[in-house]
Design a protein around this motif. Sequence first.
Motif, PDB file in Angstrom:
ATOM      1  N   GLY A  65       0.801  -1.214   0.000  1.00 25.96           N
ATOM      2  CA  GLY A  65       0.000   0.000   0.000  1.00 25.96           C
ATOM      3  C   GLY A  65       0.837   1.268   0.000  1.00 25.96           C
ATOM      4  N   ILE A  66       2.064   1.217  -0.485  1.00 20.24           N
ATOM      5  CA  ILE A  66       2.952   2.376  -0.509  1.00 20.24           C
ATOM      6  C   ILE A  66       2.564   3.309  -1.665  1.00 20.24           C
ATOM      7  CG2 ILE A  66       4.715   1.273  -1.976  1.00 20.24           C
ATOM      8  CD1 ILE A  66       6.844   2.650  -0.201  1.00 20.24           C
ATOM      9  N   THR A  67       2.676   4.600  -1.441  1.00 21.14           N
ATOM     10  CA  THR A  67       2.407   5.563  -2.512  1.00 21.14           C
ATOM     11  C   THR A  67       3.660   5.738  -3.363  1.00 21.14           C
ATOM     12  OG1 THR A  67       3.114   7.474  -1.219  1.00 21.14           O
ATOM     13  CG2 THR A  67       0.769   6.838  -1.049  1.00 21.14           C
ATOM     14  N   LEU A  68       3.480   6.297  -4.542  1.00 18.22           N
ATOM     15  CA  LEU A  68       4.609   6.534  -5.434  1.00 18.22           C
ATOM     16  C   LEU A  68       5.615   7.481  -4.777  1.00 18.22           C
ATOM     17  CD1 LEU A  68       5.749   5.904  -8.238  1.00 18.22           C
ATOM     18  CD2 LEU A  68       4.573   7.938  -9.064  1.00 18.22           C
ATOM     19  N   LEU A  94       2.511  -7.581 -12.226  1.00 17.66           N
ATOM     20  CA  LEU A  94       3.146  -7.845 -10.932  1.00 17.66           C
ATOM     21  C   LEU A  94       2.741  -6.847  -9.854  1.00 17.66           C
ATOM     22  CD1 LEU A  94       6.720  -8.637 -12.297  1.00 17.66           C
ATOM     23  CD2 LEU A  94       4.858 -10.239 -11.800  1.00 17.66           C
ATOM     24  N   VAL A  95       2.257  -5.690 -10.273  1.00 15.96           N
ATOM     25  CA  VAL A  95       1.882  -4.613  -9.351  1.00 15.96           C
ATOM     26  C   VAL A  95       0.555  -4.034  -9.810  1.00 15.96           C
ATOM     27  CG1 VAL A  95       2.508  -2.235  -8.675  1.00 15.96           C
ATOM     28  CG2 VAL A  95       4.246  -4.010  -8.674  1.00 15.96           C
ATOM     29  N   GLU A  96      -0.234  -3.579  -8.835  1.00 16.07           N
ATOM     30  CA  GLU A  96      -1.494  -2.900  -9.142  1.00 16.07           C
ATOM     31  C   GLU A  96      -1.635  -1.665  -8.284  1.00 16.07           C
ATOM     32  OE1 GLU A  96      -4.438  -5.851  -8.339  1.00 16.07           O
ATOM     33  OE2 GLU A  96      -4.131  -5.787  -6.174  1.00 16.07           O
ATOM     34  N   ARG A  97      -2.454  -0.746  -8.768  1.00 19.65           N
ATOM     35  CA  ARG A  97      -2.756   0.483  -8.026  1.00 19.65           C
ATOM     36  C   ARG A  97      -4.172   0.389  -7.479  1.00 19.65           C
ATOM     37  NH1 ARG A  97       0.590   5.126 -10.260  1.00 19.65           N
ATOM     38  NH2 ARG A  97       1.754   4.168 -11.955  1.00 19.65           N
ATOM     39  N   ALA A  98      -4.338   0.956  -6.306  1.00 16.05           N
ATOM     40  CA  ALA A  98      -5.671   1.052  -5.707  1.00 16.05           C
ATOM     41  C   ALA A  98      -5.756   2.422  -5.046  1.00 16.05           C
ATOM     42  CB  ALA A  98      -5.872  -0.050  -4.664  1.00 16.05           C
ATOM     43  N   ALA A  99      -6.972   2.885  -4.837  1.00 15.98           N
ATOM     44  CA  ALA A  99      -7.139   4.168  -4.160  1.00 15.98           C
ATOM     45  C   ALA A  99      -6.532   4.076  -2.767  1.00 15.98           C
ATOM     46  CB  ALA A  99      -8.612   4.533  -4.078  1.00 15.98           C
ATOM     47  N   ASP A 100      -5.753   5.072  -2.402  1.00 11.61           N
ATOM     48  CA  ASP A 100      -5.143   5.117  -1.067  1.00 11.61           C
ATOM     49  C   ASP A 100      -6.242   5.451  -0.072  1.00 11.61           C
ATOM     50  OD1 ASP A 100      -3.744   5.654   1.272  1.00 11.61           O
ATOM     51  OD2 ASP A 100      -2.206   6.849   0.292  1.00 11.61           O
ATOM     52  N   PRO A 101      -6.496   4.559   0.898  1.00 15.94           N
ATOM     53  CA  PRO A 101      -7.589   4.818   1.855  1.00 15.94           C
ATOM     54  C   PRO A 101      -7.357   6.078   2.692  1.00 15.94           C
ATOM     55  CG  PRO A 101      -6.330   2.866   2.487  1.00 15.94           C
ATOM     56  CD  PRO A 101      -5.803   3.321   1.156  1.00 15.94           C
ATOM     57  N   ARG A 102      -6.108   6.500   2.829  1.00 11.93           N
ATOM     58  CA  ARG A 102      -5.807   7.710   3.622  1.00 11.93           C
ATOM     59  C   ARG A 102      -5.968   8.983   2.803  1.00 11.93           C
ATOM     60  NH1 ARG A 102      -1.417   3.903   4.899  1.00 11.93           N
ATOM     61  NH2 ARG A 102      -0.696   4.704   2.926  1.00 11.93           N
ATOM     62  N   ASP A 103      -5.828   8.877   1.455  1.00 16.94           N
ATOM     63  CA  ASP A 103      -5.902  10.050   0.593  1.00 16.94           C
ATOM     64  C   ASP A 103      -6.383   9.579  -0.773  1.00 16.94           C
ATOM     65  OD1 ASP A 103      -5.600  12.299  -0.972  1.00 16.94           O
ATOM     66  OD2 ASP A 103      -3.481  12.605  -0.484  1.00 16.94           O
ATOM     67  N   ARG A 104      -7.670   9.748  -1.040  1.00 17.83           N
ATOM     68  CA  ARG A 104      -8.277   9.246  -2.279  1.00 17.83           C
ATOM     69  C   ARG A 104      -7.656   9.875  -3.532  1.00 17.83           C
ATOM     70  NH1 ARG A 104     -10.673   4.532  -1.528  1.00 17.83           N
ATOM     71  NH2 ARG A 104     -11.963   4.569   0.311  1.00 17.83           N
ATOM     72  N   ARG A 105      -6.935  10.991  -3.409  1.00 16.14           N
ATOM     73  CA  ARG A 105      -6.284  11.612  -4.569  1.00 16.14           C
ATOM     74  C   ARG A 105      -5.032  10.849  -4.966  1.00 16.14           C
ATOM     75  NH1 ARG A 105      -5.251  17.126  -1.807  1.00 16.14           N
ATOM     76  NH2 ARG A 105      -4.823  15.575  -0.227  1.00 16.14           N
ATOM     77  N   SER A 106      -4.584   9.963  -4.108  1.00 11.27           N
ATOM     78  CA  SER A 106      -3.342   9.238  -4.307  1.00 11.27           C
ATOM     79  C   SER A 106      -3.622   7.759  -4.525  1.00 11.27           C
ATOM     80  CB  SER A 106      -2.471   9.443  -3.056  1.00 11.27           C
ATOM     81  OG  SER A 106      -1.220   8.870  -3.221  1.00 11.27           O
ATOM     82  N   SER A 107      -2.665   7.073  -5.153  1.00 10.49           N
ATOM     83  CA  SER A 107      -2.787   5.629  -5.365  1.00 10.49           C
ATOM     84  C   SER A 107      -1.846   4.890  -4.430  1.00 10.49           C
ATOM     85  CB  SER A 107      -2.416   5.263  -6.804  1.00 10.49           C
ATOM     86  OG  SER A 107      -3.332   5.796  -7.707  1.00 10.49           O
ATOM     87  N   ALA A 108      -2.315   3.766  -3.959  1.00  6.62           N
ATOM     88  CA  ALA A 108      -1.490   2.873  -3.155  1.00  6.62           C
ATOM     89  C   ALA A 108      -1.069   1.726  -4.053  1.00  6.62           C
ATOM     90  CB  ALA A 108      -2.281   2.359  -1.954  1.00  6.62           C
ATOM     91  N   LEU A 109       0.217   1.406  -4.015  1.00  5.54           N
ATOM     92  CA  LEU A 109       0.767   0.348  -4.859  1.00  5.54           C
ATOM     93  C   LEU A 109       0.844  -0.951  -4.069  1.00  5.54           C
ATOM     94  CD1 LEU A 109       3.668   2.514  -6.278  1.00  5.54           C
ATOM     95  CD2 LEU A 109       1.549   1.905  -7.470  1.00  5.54           C
ATOM     96  N   ARG A 110       0.460  -2.041  -4.726  1.00  4.16           N
ATOM     97  CA  ARG A 110       0.496  -3.356  -4.094  1.00  4.16           C
ATOM     98  C   ARG A 110       1.016  -4.378  -5.094  1.00  4.16           C
ATOM     99  NH1 ARG A 110      -4.074  -0.959  -2.225  1.00  4.16           N
ATOM    100  NH2 ARG A 110      -4.344  -0.968   0.027  1.00  4.16           N
TER     101      ARG A 110
END
Length: 160
Positions: A65-68, A94-110
């Motif tokens: 769930g790390i951001t860029l 190998l990696v996907e982006r999801a909405a960051d639950p802490r900041d919807r403007r950002s993506s969380a990488l998994r």
Amino acid sequence: MTETSDAAAPAPDADRHAAVQAVEDELSSLIGSVRRVLAEHAERVSPGMLPGVYKVLTTIARHEGITLSALAESLMADKGQMSRAVRELEGLGLVERAADPRDRRSSALRATAVGQERLAAARAPRERALVAALEDWALEDVQALARLLRALATGTTPGA
């Protein structure tokens, strides 16, 4: 007449200097080995993958769930470089982006399930070799090595 701070500094201890030089030499050798291992692991994950992209994948997998921005900071790299690596990893599934639950403007990488599987498969031979290399070591020595490496990496005094 007062002495300058340079004059007041104690002369370096020759034995300590030699010991530190030996540590530096061994670290240089270890870094070369680590680079070879990263290249081998990258190739196992996806033929032609560069070691730097592999390092991005392992960092994403470790920090689920790390951001860029946090990824770039963690690897001390340019955000553009990280963005290109992430796009490559996404293209490989190998990696996907999801909405960051802490900041919807950002993506969380998994790492995807495929990414996790490929990482595990790439690491397995080296992990077995490390287990074998440390097999005859006392558990306390293995724990001490981990503690000392952590202290060296963080710039802290062991046991502090």
